[in-house]
Design a protein around this motif. Structure first.
Motif, PDB file in Angstrom:
ATOM      1  N   GLY A 129      -8.159  -8.819  -1.574  1.00  0.00           N
ATOM      2  CA  GLY A 129      -6.534  -8.852  -1.411  1.00  0.00           C
ATOM      3  C   GLY A 129      -6.018  -7.306  -1.696  1.00  0.00           C
ATOM      4  O   GLY A 129      -7.017  -6.471  -2.231  1.00  0.00           O
ATOM      5  N   GLY A 130      -4.913  -6.983  -1.367  1.00  0.00           N
ATOM      6  CA  GLY A 130      -4.519  -5.542  -1.733  1.00  0.00           C
ATOM      7  C   GLY A 130      -5.128  -4.378  -1.347  1.00  0.00           C
ATOM      8  O   GLY A 130      -5.227  -3.381  -1.850  1.00  0.00           O
ATOM      9  N   GLY A 131      -5.524  -4.542   0.077  1.00  0.00           N
ATOM     10  CA  GLY A 131      -6.415  -3.494   0.600  1.00  0.00           C
ATOM     11  C   GLY A 131      -7.600  -3.083   0.238  1.00  0.00           C
ATOM     12  O   GLY A 131      -8.275  -2.079   0.747  1.00  0.00           O
ATOM     13  N   LEU A 132      -8.282  -4.220  -0.210  1.00  0.00           N
ATOM     14  CA  LEU A 132      -9.911  -4.245  -0.593  1.00  0.00           C
ATOM     15  C   LEU A 132     -10.643  -4.924   0.406  1.00  0.00           C
ATOM     16  O   LEU A 132     -11.836  -4.905   0.190  1.00  0.00           O
ATOM     17  CB  LEU A 132      -9.970  -4.605  -2.019  1.00  0.00           C
ATOM     18  CG  LEU A 132      -9.826  -3.679  -3.113  1.00  0.00           C
ATOM     19  CD1 LEU A 132      -8.118  -3.183  -2.976  1.00  0.00           C
ATOM     20  CD2 LEU A 132     -10.116  -4.245  -4.539  1.00  0.00           C
ATOM     21  N   LEU A 133      -9.943  -5.324   1.648  1.00  0.00           N
ATOM     22  CA  LEU A 133     -10.989  -6.160   2.410  1.00  0.00           C
ATOM     23  C   LEU A 133     -11.581  -5.272   3.387  1.00  0.00           C
ATOM     24  O   LEU A 133     -11.533  -5.427   4.659  1.00  0.00           O
ATOM     25  CB  LEU A 133     -10.031  -7.070   3.104  1.00  0.00           C
ATOM     26  CG  LEU A 133     -10.511  -8.197   4.089  1.00  0.00           C
ATOM     27  CD1 LEU A 133     -11.286  -9.054   3.104  1.00  0.00           C
ATOM     28  CD2 LEU A 133      -9.604  -9.109   4.922  1.00  0.00           C
ATOM     29  N   THR A 134     -12.301  -4.354   3.071  1.00  0.00           N
ATOM     30  CA  THR A 134     -13.120  -3.372   3.774  1.00  0.00           C
ATOM     31  C   THR A 134     -14.639  -3.337   3.309  1.00  0.00           C
ATOM     32  O   THR A 134     -14.892  -3.504   2.030  1.00  0.00           O
ATOM     33  CB  THR A 134     -12.367  -2.110   3.725  1.00  0.00           C
ATOM     34  OG1 THR A 134     -13.502  -1.054   4.419  1.00  0.00           O
ATOM     35  CG2 THR A 134     -12.239  -1.716   2.235  1.00  0.00           C
ATOM     36  N   GLY A 165      -0.881 -14.905   2.755  1.00  0.00           N
ATOM     37  CA  GLY A 165      -0.175 -14.626   1.336  1.00  0.00           C
ATOM     38  C   GLY A 165       0.583 -13.391   1.138  1.00  0.00           C
ATOM     39  O   GLY A 165       2.071 -13.635   0.685  1.00  0.00           O
ATOM     40  N   HIS A 166       0.302 -12.287   1.378  1.00  0.00           N
ATOM     41  CA  HIS A 166       1.106 -11.112   1.056  1.00  0.00           C
ATOM     42  C   HIS A 166       2.408 -10.880   2.081  1.00  0.00           C
ATOM     43  O   HIS A 166       3.475 -10.497   1.730  1.00  0.00           O
ATOM     44  CB  HIS A 166       0.312  -9.814   1.014  1.00  0.00           C
ATOM     45  CG  HIS A 166       0.118  -9.304   2.428  1.00  0.00           C
ATOM     46  ND1 HIS A 166      -0.945  -9.578   3.080  1.00  0.00           N
ATOM     47  CD2 HIS A 166       0.740  -8.139   3.051  1.00  0.00           C
ATOM     48  CE1 HIS A 166      -0.848  -8.615   4.398  1.00  0.00           C
ATOM     49  NE2 HIS A 166       0.299  -7.904   4.229  1.00  0.00           N
ATOM     50  N   ALA A 167       2.014 -11.621   3.451  1.00  0.00           N
ATOM     51  CA  ALA A 167       3.162 -11.493   4.286  1.00  0.00           C
ATOM     52  C   ALA A 167       4.342 -12.486   3.609  1.00  0.00           C
ATOM     53  O   ALA A 167       5.599 -12.218   4.038  1.00  0.00           O
ATOM     54  CB  ALA A 167       2.651 -11.858   5.583  1.00  0.00           C
ATOM     55  N   TRP A 168       3.791 -13.514   3.222  1.00  0.00           N
ATOM     56  CA  TRP A 168       5.126 -14.411   2.655  1.00  0.00           C
ATOM     57  C   TRP A 168       5.726 -13.690   1.578  1.00  0.00           C
ATOM     58  O   TRP A 168       6.858 -13.919   1.321  1.00  0.00           O
ATOM     59  CB  TRP A 168       4.257 -15.874   2.211  1.00  0.00           C
ATOM     60  CG  TRP A 168       5.407 -16.720   1.823  1.00  0.00           C
ATOM     61  CD1 TRP A 168       5.467 -17.224   0.620  1.00  0.00           C
ATOM     62  CD2 TRP A 168       6.722 -17.184   2.361  1.00  0.00           C
ATOM     63  NE1 TRP A 168       6.494 -18.101   0.404  1.00  0.00           N
ATOM     64  CE2 TRP A 168       7.317 -17.913   1.367  1.00  0.00           C
ATOM     65  CE3 TRP A 168       7.311 -16.903   3.578  1.00  0.00           C
ATOM     66  CZ2 TRP A 168       8.439 -18.649   1.770  1.00  0.00           C
ATOM     67  CZ3 TRP A 168       8.521 -17.511   3.977  1.00  0.00           C
ATOM     68  CH2 TRP A 168       9.113 -18.472   3.033  1.00  0.00           C
ATOM     69  N   ALA A 174       2.218 -10.798  11.220  1.00  0.00           N
ATOM     70  CA  ALA A 174       2.931 -10.990   9.518  1.00  0.00           C
ATOM     71  C   ALA A 174       2.640 -10.152   8.565  1.00  0.00           C
ATOM     72  O   ALA A 174       3.377  -9.890   7.659  1.00  0.00           O
ATOM     73  CB  ALA A 174       2.807 -12.517   9.283  1.00  0.00           C
ATOM     74  N   GLY A 175       1.320  -9.674   8.623  1.00  0.00           N
ATOM     75  CA  GLY A 175       0.979  -8.754   7.281  1.00  0.00           C
ATOM     76  C   GLY A 175       1.573  -7.470   7.462  1.00  0.00           C
ATOM     77  O   GLY A 175       1.997  -7.110   8.138  1.00  0.00           O
ATOM     78  N   ASN A 176       1.704  -6.878   6.095  1.00  0.00           N
ATOM     79  CA  ASN A 176       2.528  -5.660   5.994  1.00  0.00           C
ATOM     80  C   ASN A 176       1.816  -4.736   4.983  1.00  0.00           C
ATOM     81  O   ASN A 176       2.133  -5.193   3.617  1.00  0.00           O
ATOM     82  CB  ASN A 176       3.785  -6.130   5.595  1.00  0.00           C
ATOM     83  CG  ASN A 176       4.886  -4.678   5.717  1.00  0.00           C
ATOM     84  OD1 ASN A 176       4.541  -3.680   5.396  1.00  0.00           O
ATOM     85  ND2 ASN A 176       6.236  -4.873   6.163  1.00  0.00           N
ATOM     86  N   PHE A 177       0.870  -4.057   5.264  1.00  0.00           N
ATOM     87  CA  PHE A 177       0.063  -3.376   4.257  1.00  0.00           C
ATOM     88  C   PHE A 177       1.001  -2.260   3.403  1.00  0.00           C
ATOM     89  O   PHE A 177       0.594  -1.592   2.576  1.00  0.00           O
ATOM     90  CB  PHE A 177      -1.030  -2.362   4.974  1.00  0.00           C
ATOM     91  CG  PHE A 177      -2.261  -3.676   5.068  1.00  0.00           C
ATOM     92  CD1 PHE A 177      -2.106  -4.980   5.158  1.00  0.00           C
ATOM     93  CD2 PHE A 177      -3.498  -3.088   4.921  1.00  0.00           C
ATOM     94  CE1 PHE A 177      -3.141  -5.934   5.360  1.00  0.00           C
ATOM     95  CE2 PHE A 177      -4.648  -3.825   5.027  1.00  0.00           C
ATOM     96  CZ  PHE A 177      -4.295  -5.339   5.411  1.00  0.00           C
ATOM     97  N   ILE A 195      -3.775 -20.737   2.307  1.00  0.00           N
ATOM     98  CA  ILE A 195      -2.910 -20.388   3.062  1.00  0.00           C
ATOM     99  C   ILE A 195      -2.727 -18.905   3.100  1.00  0.00           C
ATOM    100  O   ILE A 195      -1.674 -18.303   3.150  1.00  0.00           O
ATOM    101  CB  ILE A 195      -1.680 -20.983   2.983  1.00  0.00           C
ATOM    102  CG1 ILE A 195      -1.230 -20.875   1.235  1.00  0.00           C
ATOM    103  CG2 ILE A 195      -1.671 -22.575   3.345  1.00  0.00           C
ATOM    104  CD1 ILE A 195       0.285 -21.336   1.212  1.00  0.00           C
ATOM    105  N   CYS A 196      -3.829 -18.112   3.344  1.00  0.00           N
ATOM    106  CA  CYS A 196      -3.902 -16.755   3.270  1.00  0.00           C
ATOM    107  C   CYS A 196      -5.099 -16.174   4.121  1.00  0.00           C
ATOM    108  O   CYS A 196      -6.177 -16.685   4.007  1.00  0.00           O
ATOM    109  CB  CYS A 196      -3.914 -16.106   1.990  1.00  0.00           C
ATOM    110  SG  CYS A 196      -4.262 -14.429   2.006  1.00  0.00           S
ATOM    111  N   ALA A 197      -4.543 -15.215   5.318  1.00  0.00           N
ATOM    112  CA  ALA A 197      -5.529 -14.658   6.209  1.00  0.00           C
ATOM    113  C   ALA A 197      -6.556 -13.785   5.545  1.00  0.00           C
ATOM    114  O   ALA A 197      -7.679 -13.843   5.617  1.00  0.00           O
ATOM    115  CB  ALA A 197      -4.768 -13.907   7.278  1.00  0.00           C
ATOM    116  N   ILE A 198      -6.199 -13.158   4.487  1.00  0.00           N
ATOM    117  CA  ILE A 198      -7.055 -12.358   3.782  1.00  0.00           C
ATOM    118  C   ILE A 198      -8.118 -13.289   3.052  1.00  0.00           C
ATOM    119  O   ILE A 198      -9.330 -12.996   2.961  1.00  0.00           O
ATOM    120  CB  ILE A 198      -6.333 -11.410   3.012  1.00  0.00           C
ATOM    121  CG1 ILE A 198      -5.720 -10.074   3.510  1.00  0.00           C
ATOM    122  CG2 ILE A 198      -7.376 -10.883   1.930  1.00  0.00           C
ATOM    123  CD1 ILE A 198      -4.880  -9.140   2.878  1.00  0.00           C
TER     124      ILE A 198
END
Length: 513
Positions: A436-441, A315-318, A277-280, A474-477
């Motif tokens: 979030g937003g591409g910071l999960l590294t 979250g972002h997928a929704w 579902a995620g869409n980066f 309700i968010c995977a990240i």
């Protein structure tokens, strides 16, 4: 957990919020995530390395974005530096770096915009704070636009309604277009395009995982709950974050979805080609890549002949599904191409298209189609973290604020002990988890830990006062971020989980047959 190379901020007693910190200029200047290599860049259609003429190309790309998205120019022109947003960013509150004030972070791009796209900036740059685009400026962009999670909390408080996330997305797209992309986000997006999910999990491995989960549920409950995949003719296609297939606590929510469908007698399926579902594409500001990722879901829905498309806890997928799927794919309404129209004819419009899994579950609870035993969760004292993309960029149900109300109503239907965190830290004012937003590294662990500080402070208050021991989201990240950063603040990582993890515990299987 590896030893920290930075100092974790201290939480305060008897308060849910933090004081505004004194500024520390340059505190996070050198903190950067890894730059994407050539293969990662090229698979998304970007240059493999920094172009020799990168400056000219960056300005050209900025001009293209300004022409294409009028809102971007409005957001760049409208700011009057009133300061309303300065203390609203969780990264500023956690790091004290003034460039993490939303107004200052966006000013990094605005100064260049003024220099090349405004009359005053071209002829009187010093008078209007316009600057040339240099390698030093590009380096600042890479540092600070990847210290923004695009959570849009600052936008809630902006009197002009400036969507600062759009400026961050534009900056990232410009950097990608000159060969300065982020390894983490772009590598994941490449896996999604090639394999169908962010983890690079191939179909056979996914089938094995689902079969194992079916065995686990049968062993736990004695009920043969299925997790079908590529089931043609199923009513529902469930598209969920791939972390749900194996990560803890995510997988507990996937089990919860399966139990809900089983108990309600709804036929459903996952898809091996649309198992994410995620869409980066959203995070890097690339609508082309976002559309390419979203079209997998349309293709799977058409191939399987489903009547409904349901999105899991992400979250972002929704946000992408709620706000963009209609015109990107035709799930909803809006796409005018033949396949979009074909999908519109196929879907059952008595249901929202797409639906969030919380909308589905809440509807079934209200109809009495599933039964819940609240006492099964009596060992849990629960609070709820509103995920930013759900809270500020989407909606659920037919009532204003449904995205806040429905998850809480599900929790209350599953649990006897629920307490909200302080009002100023939830609903549309919710603090981002920090990842979030591409910071999960792990490259950005310092940013993540310090960015989580405001949420951890609000959590501490309900832990101290209400003895909360479980934070649902309700968010995977958010789940992945909190399991990593909670221990930094003295909380157990096991205290975070999904709303459907609570449903899974409380649901009574087979009672409606």
């Amino acid at each position: 957990m590896a030893a920290s190379t930075f100092e974790t901020p201290k939480l305060l007693n008897d308060t849910a919020t933090l004081p505004i910190p004194p500024i520390k200029p340059g505190a996070m200047q050198g903190v950067q995530s890894f730059i994407a290599g050539d293969k990662i860049q090229e698979q998304l259609g970007y240059p493999g390395e920094l172009l020799p003429n990168w400056k000219e190309r960056a300005i050209e790309r900025m001009g293209e974005l300004l022409q294409k998205y009028r809102g971007l120019q409005v957001f760049l022109d409208a700011c009057v530096h009133c300061g309303a947003c300065t203390d609203k960013c969780h990264y500023y509150l956690g790091t004290a770096d003034p460039n993490n004030m939303p107004v200052a972070r966006q000013e990094l791009l605005r100064k260049v915009y003024r220099r090349y796209f405004t009359f005053a900036g071209k002829y009187f740059p010093k008078l209007v704070g316009a600057i040339d685009l240099t390698e030093e400026v590009l380096d600042q962009w890479y540092s600070y636009f990847y210290q923004c999670s695009e959570c849009r909390r600052c936008s809630v408080y902006c009197p002009y309604g400036i969507d600062t996330a759009e400026i961050t997305m534009a900056a990232r797209e410009i950097m990608d277009s000159v060969g300065r992309g982020q390894k983490y986000s772009n590598e994941i997006l490449g896996k999604l395009h090639r394999i169908g999910n962010n983890l690079g999990l191939p179909g056979p491995a996914l089938e094995d995982t689902l079969a194992g989960l079916e065995e686990d549920i049968l062993a736990d409950t004695g009920v043969p709950v299925r997790l079908p995949i590529d089931q043609k003719g199923a009513e529902v296609l469930l598209v969920t974050p791939s972390a749900d297939f194996f990560s803890e606590p995510h997988v507990e929510s996937l089990i919860g979805y399966a139990k809900v469908f089983h108990a309600a007698g709804i036929s459903w399926t996952l898809s091996s080609t649309a198992s994410e579902a995620g869409n980066f594409g959203l995070f890097i500001g690339s609508y082309e890549n976002m559309r390419k990722a979203a079209l997998r879901i349309r293709e799977a829905a058409l191939e399987l002949g489903v009547k409904r498309v349901v999105v899991g806890e992400c979250g972002h997928a929704w946000r992408v599904a709620y706000s963009f799927w209609n015109t990107l794919t035709g799930v909803g309404a809006g796409a005018e191409d033949p396949f979009g129209k074909m999908l519109q004819q196929q879907l059952d419009h008595r249901y929202k298209q797409p639906s969030h899994i919380c909308e589905v579950t809440w509807d079934l609870i209200q109809k009495g189609a599933i039964k819940l035993d609240k006492s099964a969760n009596d060992h849990r004292i629960v609070t709820f973290h509103d995920s930013c993309n759900v809270a500020r960029a989407s909606r659920m149900g037919d009532i204003p604020g449904g995205q806040f109300i429905i998850p809480r109503e599900i929790i209350k239907a599953c649990c006897n002990h629920f307490y909200d965190m302080a009002p100023e830290t939830i609903y549309e004012g919710t603090y981002c988890c920090g990842g979030g937003g591409g910071l999960l590294t792990d490259d950005l662990m310092e940013v993540r830990v310090k960015g989580a500080l405001p949420r951890m402070q609000a959590l501490k208050q309900v832990v101290d006062e209400k003895k909360v021991n479980f934070m649902a989201t309700i968010c995977a990240i958010c789940k992945a971020q909190f399991t990593k950063v909670l221990p930094y603040y003295g909380f157990p990582m096991s205290m975070v989980g999904g709303v459907h993890q609570l449903v899974s515990t409380a649901i009574q299987l087979g009672t409606n047959e």
